[in-house]
Design a protein around this motif. Structure first.
Motif, PDB file in Angstrom:
ATOM      1  N   THR A  48       0.789  -1.239   0.000  1.00 34.50           N
ATOM      2  CA  THR A  48       0.000   0.000   0.000  1.00 34.50           C
ATOM      3  C   THR A  48       0.817   1.284   0.000  1.00 34.50           C
ATOM      4  O   THR A  48       0.321   2.331  -0.414  1.00 34.50           O
ATOM      5  CB  THR A  48      -0.911   0.052   1.245  1.00 34.50           C
ATOM      6  N   LEU A 167      -5.632   0.067   6.131  1.00 34.60           N
ATOM      7  CA  LEU A 167      -5.614   0.999   5.000  1.00 34.60           C
ATOM      8  C   LEU A 167      -6.064   2.411   5.329  1.00 34.60           C
ATOM      9  O   LEU A 167      -5.633   3.365   4.676  1.00 34.60           O
ATOM     10  CB  LEU A 167      -6.525   0.462   3.876  1.00 34.60           C
ATOM     11  N   ASN A 259      -3.686   3.973  -2.340  1.00 35.70           N
ATOM     12  CA  ASN A 259      -2.733   2.891  -2.502  1.00 35.70           C
ATOM     13  C   ASN A 259      -1.657   3.371  -3.468  1.00 35.70           C
ATOM     14  O   ASN A 259      -1.966   3.830  -4.567  1.00 35.70           O
ATOM     15  CB  ASN A 259      -3.459   1.658  -3.060  1.00 35.70           C
TER      16      ASN A 259
END
Length: 329
Positions: A48, A167, A259
């Motif tokens: 990521t 994330l 990302n």
């Protein structure tokens, strides 16, 4: 500006805010280990580009983050809240079911009377909100708009799912968009396709005081990646065509900070070198609607982006939604 002068909009000031609590990948890995889940800094960074994110304290709402970012943007623009005649907040994590987070922000700014409303397009929300504000300024419905992206995504994360909880983060970014004699926002384009709603969603809601469905974020990562890289290139090229510009005219690409691999892929497709891509995802993760204005403000305040630079802003998110804005800063 007289009534016969073409009306455009330009960004007069930028601001951003990250809550103080910084959670590194190692911090998160230790937290997940207590749940029997394995992850690592190397695993997260490789997939990521994220090294840390910020989480708001339980009592802090999206409007609180928005207030900090808004005050910074107002100061940057050399104006006060009283000068604002339109407030749009892009958020998927509002303070309440209703009223809108924008009206709550309006109250915290100590102003009243001007229109204030939320835009819900998830990670594309800021691009949507900026486009709406630009349209209202062009038609004369507003002269000086406060456009904010603010999220507390930590509230909807499933910390038993290591593929998603690593994330996202919390934060806010804002711009003051004002009427201008010269074009600032040159061209924009928005899209949505509800056929893909299941690949990124939070499928719960409230009924009779109880939560129905699942109130935590769900994502099919590979499907999102595949769709995102395609639509981001397409919408960028379409906006360039509308503006009569080429990709080589872009000084900086400011993509949604989700990302690093998606951002790098988009840049390669547009034949933009890495030094033309603003990347802040490493420090705050995916902050959904806040990510583009966070990255913009960071680059402006560091001196990397300067007046006269041509910027491409683009986002893609649940819905599925996507869009882009080309602007001369």
């Amino acid at each position: 500006m007289n009534s016969s002068t073409p009306r455009y909009s330009r960004i007069a000031g930028t601001g951003s805010y990250l809550p103080p609590r910084r959670v590194t990948n190692d911090d998160l890995a230790a937290q997940l280990a207590q749940r029997g889940l394995e992850t690592s800094d190397a695993w997260i960074v490789e997939r990521t580009g994220i090294r840390a994110r910020h989480f708001a304290e339980p009592e802090v709402a999206a409007s609180d983050l928005a207030l900090h970012a808004s005050l910074a943007a107002l100061q940057s623009a050399g104006c006060t809240a009283a000068d604002i005649d339109l407030i749009i907040v892009a958020t998927s994590t509002p303070d309440m079911v209703f009223p809108s987070t924008a009206t709550i922000l309006q109250n915290k700014l100590g102003v009243h009377g001007c229109p204030a409303f939320d835009v819900q397009a998830v990670c594309s929300g800021f691009v949507y909100a900026l486009t709406v504000a630009d349209s209202m300024i062009r038609t004369g419905a507003a002269r000086k708009a406060l456009v904010v992206g603010s999220e507390v995504f930590s509230r909807i994360l499933d910390f038993n799912d290591r593929t998603t909880c690593v994330l996202f983060g919390d934060g806010a970014g804002a711009v003051v968009l004002e009427a201008s004699n010269e074009p600032g926002l040159v061209a924009s384009e928005l899209h949505a396709d509800g056929r893909h709603l299941d690949i990124l969603c939070t499928p719960g809601h409230v009924s009779g005081g109880a939560i129905l469905g699942d109130p935590l974020l769900k994502m099919d990562g590979p499907a999102v990646f595949k769709l995102a890289v395609g639509v981001l290139e397409d919408v960028a090229r379409s906006v360039l065509a509308k503006a009569g510009r080429e990709a080589s005219d872009i000084d900086f690409l400011i993509p949604h900070q989700a990302n690093i691999r998606i951002m790098q892929s988009t840049a390669r497709k547009l034949k933009l070198s890495a030094d033309k891509v603003i990347v802040t995802v490493d420090e705050h993760g995916n902050t959904s609607a806040a990510s583009i204005p966070l990255a913009l403000d960071s680059a402006v305040r560091s001196g990397r982006i300067r007046r006269g630079d041509t910027l491409m802003l683009e986002g893609v998110g649940g819905g599925f939604t996507w869009g882009a804005v080309l602007l001369d800063f």
